[in-house]
Design a protein around this motif. Structure first.
Motif, mmCIF file in Angstrom:
data_model
loop_
_atom_site.group_PDB
_atom_site.id
_atom_site.type_symbol
_atom_site.label_atom_id
_atom_site.label_comp_id
_atom_site.label_asym_id
_atom_site.label_seq_id
_atom_site.Cartn_x
_atom_site.Cartn_y
_atom_site.Cartn_z
ATOM 1 N N TRP A 27 0.854 -1.180 0.000
ATOM 2 C CA TRP A 27 0.000 0.000 0.000
ATOM 3 C C TRP A 27 0.888 1.226 0.000
ATOM 4 C CZ3 TRP A 27 -4.792 0.067 -1.350
ATOM 5 C CH2 TRP A 27 -5.638 -1.013 -1.071
ATOM 6 N N GLN A 30 -2.543 5.314 3.243
ATOM 7 C CA GLN A 30 -3.225 4.782 4.414
ATOM 8 C C GLN A 30 -4.504 5.580 4.666
ATOM 9 O OE1 GLN A 30 -2.430 2.028 6.155
ATOM 10 N NE2 GLN A 30 -0.714 1.691 4.741
ATOM 11 N N GLU A 33 -5.281 9.653 4.666
ATOM 12 C CA GLU A 33 -4.266 10.351 3.884
ATOM 13 C C GLU A 33 -4.888 10.995 2.648
ATOM 14 O OE1 GLU A 33 -0.164 9.215 1.481
ATOM 15 O OE2 GLU A 33 -0.834 7.987 3.175
ATOM 16 N N VAL A 127 -9.230 -2.580 7.306
ATOM 17 C CA VAL A 127 -7.780 -2.666 7.304
ATOM 18 C C VAL A 127 -7.354 -3.652 8.371
ATOM 19 C CG1 VAL A 127 -5.633 -1.387 7.462
ATOM 20 C CG2 VAL A 127 -7.691 -0.244 6.629
ATOM 21 N N THR A 132 0.201 -3.624 6.776
ATOM 22 C CA THR A 132 1.504 -2.979 6.721
ATOM 23 C C THR A 132 2.547 -4.003 6.355
ATOM 24 O OG1 THR A 132 0.847 -1.421 8.422
ATOM 25 C CG2 THR A 132 3.210 -1.663 8.015
#
Length: 442
Positions: A27, A30, A33, A127, A132
């Motif tokens: 990604w 996030q 953003e 998410v 991450t």
């Protein structure tokens, strides 16, 4: 892309060439953003290449539609963006839109367990912790149920139990009040509890035992490599043929060519000379420059020699393809090799540059060892492995002399390549390398 009252739902686009699914490898944004038009949102990987997905709008990221390492089908929801300047009703409509997220994004309840009543998910529900990229530590933090419960990983709790320690009495130094293995060590030293073998340095060693672990997700290019290697070893009956080659004269020729022509034509490494020898050997053994469709039961012999060059990159092993080696001279091959290697290592190699090879060369250079057993780059039927070049004593005309020696370790698909043909091909390569004047015979 779908639009609903200021919320843009961007779906996985059709990348063509019959691709039905891709892997999400990174990604670039996030939730929360701001993104600009054409800003890259995510990197996805097809069978061969990494593709960047840009944003068609300006706005704010509301939710991500998958975790790094997840495989997404074409048309699946990728990301939700609130368009800049959306009206006051955008927030409530966002929740309504989020409630329509496909069920595949939510984990299914185990058999026999009644799920909790459904609720509209928030953007954070879309998410997962794995979104991450990067290593995941196995010492995950326990979620506290009360303000007095110490925060520690299962490994730390197990060790504390073995030592008879109350974690509530141990001073924490980790982020958010997390108790680390080092905190247990400090507590043992300060209070004189526990056993030295379990907590401190092993007697006579002077170094404390380590208890940390690291789990590395196998995603992206590394996953593709793993899948292709496993499939190749499972489906192809490999056999490897090793031959030593005296490259003393070849190295002398290379040095002479570089001294005379490097300034005008570029520097020659050993690889272009090897590729030229392979091209000449293929003329004699065309069955080696082939691809085998084992489902259709068809072997296709190619007139063109498209040589895949196994190249190590920061992301893993890639195989850019030097096309039409049969029509190139040494300096043309050298220039193209340098360009392909730079493109692959920079992560900019295109799909065309990474597909279509008919035979592969694998070399680890000075790390090449004495012998290797390279894995065939399916659906090809042969791979030529180059081992380290070393100066060795060799008998020549009854005398011991120093010679530059190098082994070729080559693997073949025994379903369609007989041992005598494989040996003949390698011997043809060897003859050319040991008498380098043959490299210039057309």
């Amino acid at each position: 892309m779908n639009t609903t009252s200021g919320i843009h739902v961007i779906k996985m686009p059709d990348l063509g060439e019959g691709i039905t699914e891709v892997e999400l490898v990174a990604w670039r944004v996030q939730p929360g953003e701001r993104v600009a038009e054409d800003q890259v949102l995510a990197d996805v990987m097809t069978d061969k290449a990494t593709v960047e997905i840009p944003s068609p709008v300006v706005g704010t990221v509301l939710a991500l539609g998958g975790a790094v390492g997840q495989v997404l089908a074409v048309g699946a929801e990728l990301i939700r963006i609130q368009v800049a300047g959306a009206g006051p009703g955008a927030s409530s409509e966002m929740s309504a839109a989020a409630s329509k997220v496909p069920q595949a994004m939510a984990p299914a309840a185990p058999p026999g367990i009644t799920p909790e009543p459904a609720r509209a998910p928030t953007p954070l529900d879309l998410v997962t912790p794995q979104a991450t990229a990067g290593p995941v530590r196995s010492e995950s933090v326990d979620a506290p149920t009360g303000v007095d419960k110490p925060i520690a990983s299962p490994a730390v709790r197990r060790r504390a139990w073995e030592l008879g320690l109350d974690l509530a009495q141990v001073a924490a130094s980790g982020a958010g009040g997390r108790i680390l293995q080092a905190d247990l060590d400090a507590h043992v030293v300060a209070h004189g509890v526990g056993t030295p073998a379990a907590t401190g340095a092993i007697a006579g060693a002077g170094v404390a035992p380590r208890h940390d672990e690291e789990q590395i997700p196998v995603i992206g290019l590394r996953r593709r490599i793993a899948q292709r290697m496993q499939d190749a070893k499972r489906r192809i009956p490999h056999f490897t043929y090793v031959e030593e080659v005296d490259v003393t004269e070849l190295e002398a020729l290379r040095a002479q060519l570089n001294a005379q022509w490097a300034a005008q034509r570029g520097h020659l490494t050993l690889l272009p000379l090897l590729l030229r020898a392979m091209v000449l050997a293929v003329r004699e053994f065309p069955q080696i420059n082939a691809r085998f469709d084992d489902e259709a039961g068809i072997v296709t012999r190619h007139g063109a020699v498209h040589i895949g060059i196994a190249t190590q990159t920061g992301a893993g092993l890639m195989v850019p393809v030097l096309r039409h080696a049969e029509a190139r001279d040494l300096w043309s091959m050298a220039a193209e090799l340098a360009r392909l290697a730079a493109s692959a290592r920079a992560g900019k190699a295109t799909r065309d540059e990474l597909t279509g090879s008919t035979i592969t060369l694998s070399s680890l250079g000075p790390l090449g060892g004495i012998v290797s057993t390279p894995v065939i780059n399916a659906p090809e039927v042969a791979i030529i492995g180059v081992n380290r070049m070393v100066l060795r004593p060799v008998m020549r005309d009854g005398a011991v002399v120093a010679r530059q020696m190098m082994n070729l370790s080559s693997s073949f698909d025994h379903r369609v390549v007989d041992g005598v043909d494989a040996a003949g091909f390698v011997q043809a390569v060897r003859r050319t390398l040991e008498c380098p004047a043959l490299l210039f015979v057309t």
